[in-house]
Design an enzyme around this catalytic site. Structure first.
Site, PDB file in Angstrom:
ATOM      1  CG  ASP A  38      -0.099  -5.172  -2.307  1.00  0.00           C
ATOM      2  OD1 ASP A  38      -0.048  -3.943  -2.145  1.00  0.00           O
ATOM      3  OD2 ASP A  38      -0.379  -5.966  -1.401  1.00  0.00           O
ATOM      4  CG  ASN A  39      -3.085  -2.500  -3.165  1.00  0.00           C
ATOM      5  OD1 ASN A  39      -3.120  -3.681  -2.819  1.00  0.00           O
ATOM      6  ND2 ASN A  39      -3.050  -1.511  -2.301  1.00  0.00           N
ATOM      7  CG  ASP A  95      -2.079  -0.956   1.123  1.00  0.00           C
ATOM      8  OD1 ASP A  95      -2.124  -1.699   0.139  1.00  0.00           O
ATOM      9  OD2 ASP A  95      -2.897  -0.994   2.052  1.00  0.00           O
ATOM     10  CB  CYS A 133      -3.553  -7.265  -0.311  1.00  0.00           C
ATOM     11  SG  CYS A 133      -3.507  -5.711   0.596  1.00  0.00           S
TER      12      CYS A 133
END
Length: 597
Positions: free
Chosen positions: A327-328, A35, A70
């Site tokens: 992941d994002n 994140d 995630c």
């Protein structure tokens, strides 16, 4: 007989000498933060990351996640597949998580499995996958690792009580120890194992920073769990005391942005704005330990003389550009939002990227790639291959395309090919719950299903960057990211006002023609597999590779007649019957028959 034996021994000696002289495959280190956003990407926040990686590597600001959450994003990394192909779409059952991953038969068919088969020793520590728990970590073991030491639920996001399962064994809870420091120490231990071995090695390192803090005894339900300000180590507790989130044009706007539930968000109060600033400072402090870990890993490789034969991929999610990969993405305050990452805005799906390694060019590139491509690139570097058709494209991290471009600069045909190489797209997909974090986060949203197409191209010598989304509510979004990088003006707001899935013709001829092309490309991509994901324009127009190719007026009637991307309604989970029609190869353009006189 004696001469025959001597000859055989000589041949064996020569073969052994030849094998020992053969260059060792490169090592691969993957550092995956959780994140991280672009607002954190400054040298004053991440000095070790800059000096050890960014100053010596390639940064790609146009790097995207296939699902901004995630678990699905990590499955795309493990499988080099878009989410519509692996269908792990959330963090928990019935749509996602470790048990769903197992039920779909993916264990034994992942990136580390393929690397092992290619001769690599493989190690991993840190966060692996949601719903990998103390109850199932032994009965549903992780595959593909020579050794692993993995965070498991419910301790994954507890900064001060992390629980690890080593080599699929029972959980050890480290009460009162800081999670990121433990991941660092475990990673350095695995680094020693890899350096001592004769095989090339892969090391995955996945700290939780700067993810929200979820104490292990927090209620884990969609309405009960509260995601707190990330916890810092005491050595970092006094850092960044005056930092604030940028007050950009998209920050807490007077008029609402976006579509679906986003358009109903109230303006943030002064108290909420102050809370978001404190949340931001907590994220920076959590990242300080990650930054130290990066410096320690690179320093150890350098001391061992292994740095020149090691690729280090560091992925972190940013907003407004940057150079790391996670992941994002992550967003706070923009578009009136509480902390979160599950929307189709750039700050959620854009996860820029840094790599250093043998032959990697330095600087910033303008090519567009994503996590699916990263997995394919790691496999290609290792000489590994998936045992199914994957969706990734090998990333040009060595500058081969640029070298070819310079050589062919005066050749018109080569110029066309060069343009095609740099014309890229990305697909983001989401089907489940929209999540808001922090103490002011609202209920998890059910009308949060969308597909988003991201185009990077050159049209009539003008750089073109577009974001086009179709939502389950029937609304559409289109942003010109060159003119409006913060996505404050949806160019299709007027069309949405005419009703769900309104007719493109209401926009006027020129706008309708562009929108028809984008929608057709999204129609292809939303069910693409393999090469169609890499070259989707070719599925529509056999000779087309770019948006500029497709904009030729001769194709206007063809695109106008194609079916549109639409949903039957908002439902949880990827359900193909809710998203008809699917692309049919029989719809590809057929040139009109020319009859010779």
């Amino acid at each position: 007989m004696h001469h025959t034996l001597m000859l055989a021994l000589l041949l064996l000696t020569l073969a052994a000498a030849s094998a020992s002289a053969a260059p060792k495959k490169p090592n691969i280190v993957l550092i995956l933060t959780d994140d991280q956003d672009s607002g954190t990407l400054h040298r004053r926040f991440l000095p070790h990351t800059f000096s050890a990686l960014i100053d010596h590597g390639l940064s790609l600001p146009n790097f995207f996640t296939p699902v901004s959450l995630c678990c699905p994003a990590r499955v795309s990394l493990l499988r080099a597949q878009h989410a519509h192909n692996h269908n792990v779409t959330f963090v928990s059952a019935p749509w996602g998580g470790w048990d769903v991953f197992n039920a779909r038969g993916y264990v034994g068919h992942t990136l580390p499995d393929f690397l092992q088969r290619a001769g690599y020793a493989t190690f991993y520590t840190g966060k692996y996958m949601n719903a990998h728990t103390e109850e199932n970590c032994e009965s549903m073991p992780v595959s593909g690792f020579t050794s692993s030491d993995i965070l498991v639920d419910p301790y994954t996001y507890d900064y001060w009580n992390p629980g690890f399962s080593r080599d699929n064994g029972p959980v050890t809870v480290h009460r009162g120890e800081y999670s990121t420091d433990l991941v660092r120490d475990k990673a350095l231990g695995y680094l020693e194992d890899g350096l001592a071995g004769n095989e090339p090695f892969f090391l995955g390192i996945a700290p939780i920073g700067p993810h929200s803090w979820i104490p292990h005894d927090s209620p884990h339900s969609p309405t009960g769990v509260v995601m707190h300000v990330p916890a810092a180590h005491p050595r970092h507790a006094n850092l960044f005391g005056t930092e604030q989130l940028p007050r950009s044009a998209s920050w807490n706007p007077a008029k609402p942005h976006g579509v679906s539930w986003v358009r109903t968000l109230p303006r943030l109060t002064a108290t909420q704005e102050a809370y978001l600033d404190e949340f931001h400072r907590g994220r920076l402090r959590a990242l300080a330990a990650v930054d130290e870990m990066v410096g320690a890993v690179v320093q150890r490789l350098e001391r061992a003389g292994a740095l020149d034969n090691t690729y280090i991929f560091y992925t972190c999610a940013f907003r407004d550009g940057g150079a790391e990969t996670a992941d994002n993405g992550y967003a706070m305050g923009t578009h009136r939002r509480q902390p979160g990452k599950t929307l189709a805005f750039e700050e959620d799906m854009r996860v820029p990227f840094v790599v250093r390694g043998p032959g990697v060019r330095k600087g910033t590139g303008d090519a567009s790639y994503g996590i699916v491509d990263l997995a394919r690139t790691i496999m290609d570097i290792a000489g590994a291959q998936a045992d199914y058709v994957d969706d990734g494209a090998r990333m040009d991290i060595h500058g081969h395309h640029e070298a070819r471009d310079a050589k062919d600069a005066s050749d018109d045909n080569a110029s066309d090919a060069r343009h095609a190489r740099h014309a890229r797209h990305a697909l983001a997909e989401y089907w489940v719950l929209g999540v808001e974090e922090g103490i002011y986060g609202g209920p998890w949203r059910t009308n949060n299903t969308y597909r988003t197409l991201r185009i990077s191209d050159t049209v009539h010598s003008r750089k073109t960057s577009l974001s086009y989304a179709v939502w389950c509510t029937g609304e559409r979004e289109l942003y010109d990211l060159e003119a409006d990088p913060l996505q404050t003006a949806n160019l299709l707001a007027g069309l949405n006002a005419r009703g769900p899935f309104a007719d493109f013709a209401l926009l006027g001829a020129e706008s309708a023609a562009l929108l028809a092309r984008l929608d057709a490309l999204l129609l292809v991509l939303k069910t693409c597999v393999g090469d169609t994901c890499r070259r989707p324009w070719s599925a529509l127009l056999p000779r087309a590779q770019t948006l500029q190719d497709a904009l030729a007026a001769q194709y206007d009637a063809y695109f106008a007649a194609l079916p549109r991307v639409r949903y039957a309604g908002c439902a949880l989970g990827y359900r193909a019957e809710m998203e008809q029609p699917e692309w049919d190869g029989a719809w590809a353009y057929v040139p009109p028959l020319v009859v010779q006189p």
